[in-house]
Write a protein that holds these residues in place. Sequence first.
Motif, short mmCIF file in Angstrom:
data_model
loop_
_atom_site.label_atom_id
_atom_site.label_comp_id
_atom_site.label_asym_id
_atom_site.label_seq_id
_atom_site.Cartn_x
_atom_site.Cartn_y
_atom_site.Cartn_z
N ALA A 197 -26.72 27.32 28.78
CA ALA A 197 -27.66 26.91 27.89
C ALA A 197 -27.83 27.65 26.68
CB ALA A 197 -29.18 26.41 28.31
N ALA A 198 -27.83 27.56 25.55
CA ALA A 198 -27.56 28.26 24.43
C ALA A 198 -29.05 27.70 23.53
CB ALA A 198 -26.52 28.07 23.60
N LEU A 199 -29.87 28.74 23.74
CA LEU A 199 -31.26 28.31 22.81
C LEU A 199 -31.03 29.14 21.65
CD1 LEU A 199 -32.53 28.80 26.51
CD2 LEU A 199 -32.86 26.58 25.10
N HIS A 200 -31.44 28.42 20.38
CA HIS A 200 -31.46 29.04 19.17
C HIS A 200 -30.27 29.88 19.27
CE1 HIS A 200 -34.28 32.25 20.57
NE2 HIS A 200 -35.04 31.12 21.10
N GLY A 201 -29.15 29.62 19.64
CA GLY A 201 -27.91 30.39 19.65
C GLY A 201 -27.46 30.76 18.19
N ALA A 202 -27.11 32.00 18.11
CA ALA A 202 -26.19 32.42 16.72
C ALA A 202 -24.76 32.55 16.79
CB ALA A 202 -26.91 33.81 16.45
N GLY A 203 -24.12 32.09 15.93
CA GLY A 203 -22.72 32.43 15.91
C GLY A 203 -21.88 31.40 16.89
N LEU A 204 -22.40 30.26 17.13
CA LEU A 204 -21.65 29.24 18.30
C LEU A 204 -20.51 28.77 17.32
CD1 LEU A 204 -24.93 27.54 19.84
CD2 LEU A 204 -23.12 29.08 20.87
N VAL A 205 -20.44 28.21 16.16
CA VAL A 205 -19.40 27.79 15.51
C VAL A 205 -18.99 28.88 14.18
CG1 VAL A 205 -18.67 25.93 14.24
CG2 VAL A 205 -20.19 25.47 16.18
N THR A 206 -17.94 29.20 14.59
CA THR A 206 -17.27 30.16 13.37
C THR A 206 -15.76 29.66 13.17
OG1 THR A 206 -16.26 32.01 14.76
CG2 THR A 206 -18.47 32.00 14.55
N ASP A 207 -15.22 30.60 12.19
CA ASP A 207 -13.99 30.33 11.76
C ASP A 207 -12.88 30.99 12.75
OD1 ASP A 207 -14.40 28.33 9.88
OD2 ASP A 207 -14.67 30.16 8.22
N ASP A 208 -13.47 31.71 13.74
CA ASP A 208 -12.37 32.50 14.55
C ASP A 208 -11.92 31.75 15.64
OD1 ASP A 208 -13.61 34.85 13.04
OD2 ASP A 208 -15.01 35.24 14.70
N PHE A 223 -23.48 21.83 29.45
CA PHE A 223 -23.92 22.54 28.37
C PHE A 223 -25.47 21.86 27.57
CE2 PHE A 223 -19.65 23.64 28.43
CZ PHE A 223 -19.43 25.14 28.07
N LEU A 224 -26.37 22.67 27.53
CA LEU A 224 -27.48 22.48 26.42
C LEU A 224 -27.50 23.41 25.15
CD1 LEU A 224 -30.29 21.33 25.95
CD2 LEU A 224 -31.02 23.14 27.31
N PHE A 225 -27.30 22.98 23.92
CA PHE A 225 -27.28 23.35 22.71
C PHE A 225 -28.60 23.20 22.04
CE2 PHE A 225 -22.73 23.19 23.51
CZ PHE A 225 -22.20 24.62 23.83
N ALA A 226 -29.84 23.90 22.20
CA ALA A 226 -30.91 23.68 21.43
C ALA A 226 -31.13 24.48 20.07
CB ALA A 226 -31.90 23.93 22.36
N ILE A 227 -30.70 23.75 18.95
CA ILE A 227 -30.61 24.33 17.52
C ILE A 227 -31.77 24.50 17.08
CG2 ILE A 227 -29.44 24.21 15.51
CD1 ILE A 227 -27.20 22.54 17.13
#
Length: 291
Positions: A197-208, A223-227
């Motif tokens: 579970a990613a809760l207000h996660g930062a950097g989940l989607v990048t160009d890397d 998965f749980l992605f709470a944005i």
Amino acid sequence: MCDDFTALAEDGNLARRGLDRRTFAALGASAMLAGCANGFTPNKGSADVKEKMVSITTADGVADAFFVHPAKGAHPGIIMWPDIAGLREAMKIMARSLAAEGYAVLCVNPYYRGGPAPTFESFSDYRTPEGQAKVVPLRGALTPDAITRDAKAYVSFLRGDAAVDGKRGIGSNGYCMGGPFTVRAAAAEPDHVRAAAALHGAGLVTDDPDSPHRLIAKTQASFLFAIARNDDAKQPEQKTELIRAAEAANRPAEVEVYPADHGWCVPDSPSWDPDAADKAWKRMLALYATL
């Protein structure tokens, strides 16, 4: 993602609660948490828990962590990754409440390479100029490879403890900078980490090339992605990319933008929103019920 954009949203949240940043800091973590704790104990009839600080040998040194679990029996293990303010009383409160729901929770100190927790006593302590300068080298040490190494050590610890049911999967949840660490943990230990579970996660989607969303295919997790709504406003494509990555990997994923700002799940954050936090808590418990 505690940058200037998020700081503006925090100021607005504090204003709605009749506070400014200086007053919030003056209140201190203990006073704020005293009024918030009940929001993280949804099951009043839960069993007693045992807790202690533990030391875990990693490839990079010895990590300290807060380990809390039901007093009796063996239960699914959970790795809890704190937000940018690190392991502190707010995170311990959340870990205790999750343990009371029937989980063996390891809330880690992500900054152990710089010393034992707490690095900051509260989120407001981090928000000072001194706190933000202090965190720069500590956060810089949290490279993708470092998190992968740490995740392996934490999984090994949980699987070796009598309070953890080794026949069941391990869960992982992270806040702010800890959000992508949950995905990296699932990719590092795909045979064991089965819910993230990613809760207000930062950097989940990048160009890397090793962006967390590209690692979903290397996992066997749900998965749980709470944005956060302000994170979505800043990066609206993030939710779409997460959905696409999960679908391409054939991994179950709940992706939702919440009507709250970055930091809403953590009770000593100026963006804390009890209603949205309760919803995310319940969705995380539903995810962990699959372990």
